[in-house]
Scaffold this motif. Structure first.
Motif, PDB file in Angstrom:
ATOM      1  N   GLN A  72     -42.896  30.110  24.065  1.00 18.48           N
ATOM      2  CA  GLN A  72     -42.577  30.891  22.677  1.00 18.48           C
ATOM      3  C   GLN A  72     -41.112  29.874  22.585  1.00 18.48           C
ATOM      4  OE1 GLN A  72     -41.744  35.308  22.285  1.00 18.48           O
ATOM      5  NE2 GLN A  72     -40.516  34.387  19.865  1.00 18.48           N
ATOM      6  N   LYS A  77     -45.642  30.974  19.297  1.00 18.89           N
ATOM      7  CA  LYS A  77     -46.052  31.068  20.340  1.00 18.89           C
ATOM      8  C   LYS A  77     -47.698  30.571  20.785  1.00 18.89           C
ATOM      9  CE  LYS A  77     -43.910  35.540  19.274  1.00 18.89           C
ATOM     10  NZ  LYS A  77     -44.011  37.428  18.706  1.00 18.89           N
ATOM     11  N   THR A 316     -41.937  38.801  25.791  1.00 21.60           N
ATOM     12  CA  THR A 316     -41.381  39.810  25.050  1.00 21.60           C
ATOM     13  C   THR A 316     -40.074  40.468  25.539  1.00 21.60           C
ATOM     14  OG1 THR A 316     -43.250  40.079  23.157  1.00 21.60           O
ATOM     15  CG2 THR A 316     -41.063  41.822  23.578  1.00 21.60           C
ATOM     16  N   ARG A 319     -37.552  37.348  26.510  1.00 23.84           N
ATOM     17  CA  ARG A 319     -37.391  36.466  25.572  1.00 23.84           C
ATOM     18  C   ARG A 319     -35.754  38.060  25.022  1.00 23.84           C
ATOM     19  NH1 ARG A 319     -38.256  32.888  22.623  1.00 23.84           N
ATOM     20  NH2 ARG A 319     -37.496  32.875  20.473  1.00 23.84           N
ATOM     21  N   THR A 320     -36.486  39.446  24.805  1.00 25.63           N
ATOM     22  CA  THR A 320     -35.205  40.459  24.303  1.00 25.63           C
ATOM     23  C   THR A 320     -34.187  40.105  25.212  1.00 25.63           C
ATOM     24  OG1 THR A 320     -36.760  42.048  24.789  1.00 25.63           O
ATOM     25  CG2 THR A 320     -37.216  40.999  22.424  1.00 25.63           C
TER      26      THR A 320
END
Length: 428
Positions: A72, A77, A316, A319-320
């Protein structure tokens, strides 16, 4: 159910994290930084991953079941799955066991508890849980292992506590020259492992690598103790028996959390099913056998390697998390990234480490699968790579000619190749 009980494979697990920095220069980049602009981003990444997998097949003189990359960027993505002709590629929603990437979840749980005032990562494990007269670990003879009174939670997170890894290391003269977990699971694939039984080995055989805070040694058992602490603190706070997975579902990844993710962390020996769609790992042994892993008892790996999910979900999470957009504040994320064990050659911090041109994250190996999750703040690019092959057919420790290291390097080759295919810095 097939298990993996021979020593050479278990020994190699010790090197996976360290290899993230040691072996990245062993192979040159397998793709060009810039492919023809007429090609789509998807096709460029696919070509990069294909080139790494086919090069690995040539080097091994054997098949490679799959090599997969989720990447991403700030604007895209992309998922690419490279498989031999005639085989159906995986998708971004394929479940796989991401092994020691679980350690970053454990660190996240510890640091979230610290944010909430439930514990102190600088505390010794014999100190009392804040606001109580109960220590983080039991004050019993069974838990009286070497240096116990000197070990901090932080040192366990950094692999700096000196706790012997009974999942990876053998105990001289015991268990038929196998590790405790491999030996036990070989006798009974459905055995329910507990942290207490593994800690009892430390006590019984007086096992320690060295005094806490003086060196670095990767330790799955150290992370099992952290998982025990998480469950103990959560049980005390709720007034009910709770597990490591209970806390993660309630506070880190479950439906009521800031970034809900359908990730699982089995703690029971009978919770073995890897749900469909799924990627089954393949392992080749020094004895010439091929093991295919499907459902598997992960109760020996709680908090150190029991997680599973999809590449999209794992991406996810990393990354977050690393952007300070998940359950940890930006200040706590900074602590996670920079509180480094100075004795570690790969600068291992709190459940993660930094790799040039990939960023912060972890890697892992378990059940015939090698994996990697990383987030790079310099470019805002995250990657999740996994290969469904652990090739131990030619074991040469600390050598790039080892088939294990070649398999391991492929996940980095895919990650760097995918970045380079999109115009980002690739392998240094």
């Amino acid at each position: 159910m097939l298990t993996n009980s021979y020593l050479s494979k278990v020994t190699l697990r010790l090197s996976v994290v360290m290899l993230g920095s040691v072996w990245l220069t062993a192979c040159s980049s397998l793709v060009q930084d810039h492919l023809p602009p007429a090609q789509s981003s998807q096709s460029r990444v696919q070509k990069a991953v294909d080139s790494v997998r086919t090069a690995l097949e040539k080097s091994l003189a054997n098949s490679v079941p799959s090599l997969n990359l989720y990447i991403q960027t700030p604007t895209e993505k992309i998922f690419a799955s490279s498989v031999p002709a005639g085989i159906t590629p995986y998708t971004e929603n394929t479940n796989f066991r991401f092994a020691s990437n679980t350690k970053t979840f454990t660190s996240t749980a510890i640091l979230k508890m610290q944010q909430d005032g439930w514990l102190n990562s600088k505390a010794k494990i014999t100190d009392n849980i804040p606001g109580t007269n109960m220590p983080y670990v039991p004050n019993t003879p069974a838990w009286d292992f070497p240096y116990k009174n000197d070990i901090t939670i932080e040192q366990l997170l950094q692999h700096g506590a000196g706790v012997v890894d009974v999942d990876n290391d053998t105990i001289p003269g015991q268990f038929n020259h196998q590790t405790y977990t491999a030996y036990t699971q070989g006798l009974d694939p459905a055995h329910q492992f507990t942290t207490e039984e593994m800690v009892l080995l430390l006590t019984k055989f007086k096992l320690s690598y060295w005094a806490p805070g003086t060196d670095f040694h990767y330790s799955n058992t150290g992370y099992s103790i952290l998982g025990y602490i998480i469950a103990r603190v959560y049980s005390l706070k709720t007034g009910n028996p709770k597990t490591y997975d209970d806390y993660l579902q309630d506070h880190i990844v479950g439906p009521g959390t800031k970034v809900p993710l359908a990730l699982r962390f089995p703690v029971r020996a009978d919770d073995t099913v890897l749900p469909a769609p799924r990627a089954e790992g393949v392992e080749r042994t020094p004895q010439g056998k091929t093991i295919i892993f499907g459902d598997y008892n992960m109760s020996a790996q709680v908090a150190e390697g029991n997680g599973y999910g999809t590449p999209a979900l794992l991406n996810t999470f990393v990354r977050t998390l690393m952007k300070g957009q998940n359950v940890l504040t930006p200040e706590t994320v900074k602590l996670m990234q920079t509180d480094v064990n100075p004795a570690s050659s790969n600068q291992y911090a709190l459940g993660n480490f930094y790799t040039p041109n990939l960023g912060f994250g972890h890697n892992g190996e378990r059940t015939g699968t090698l994996s990697l999750m990383m987030y790079d703040p310099a470019t805002d690019v995250s990657v999740v790579a996994f290969i469904t092959l652990v090739d131990n057919s030619k074991v040469i420790l600390n050598s790039p000619e080892s088939t294990f290291y070649k398999s391991f390097n492929a996940i980095y080759g895919a990650a760097y190749g995918g970045r380079a295919a999109l115009g980002y810095p690739g392998r240094p």
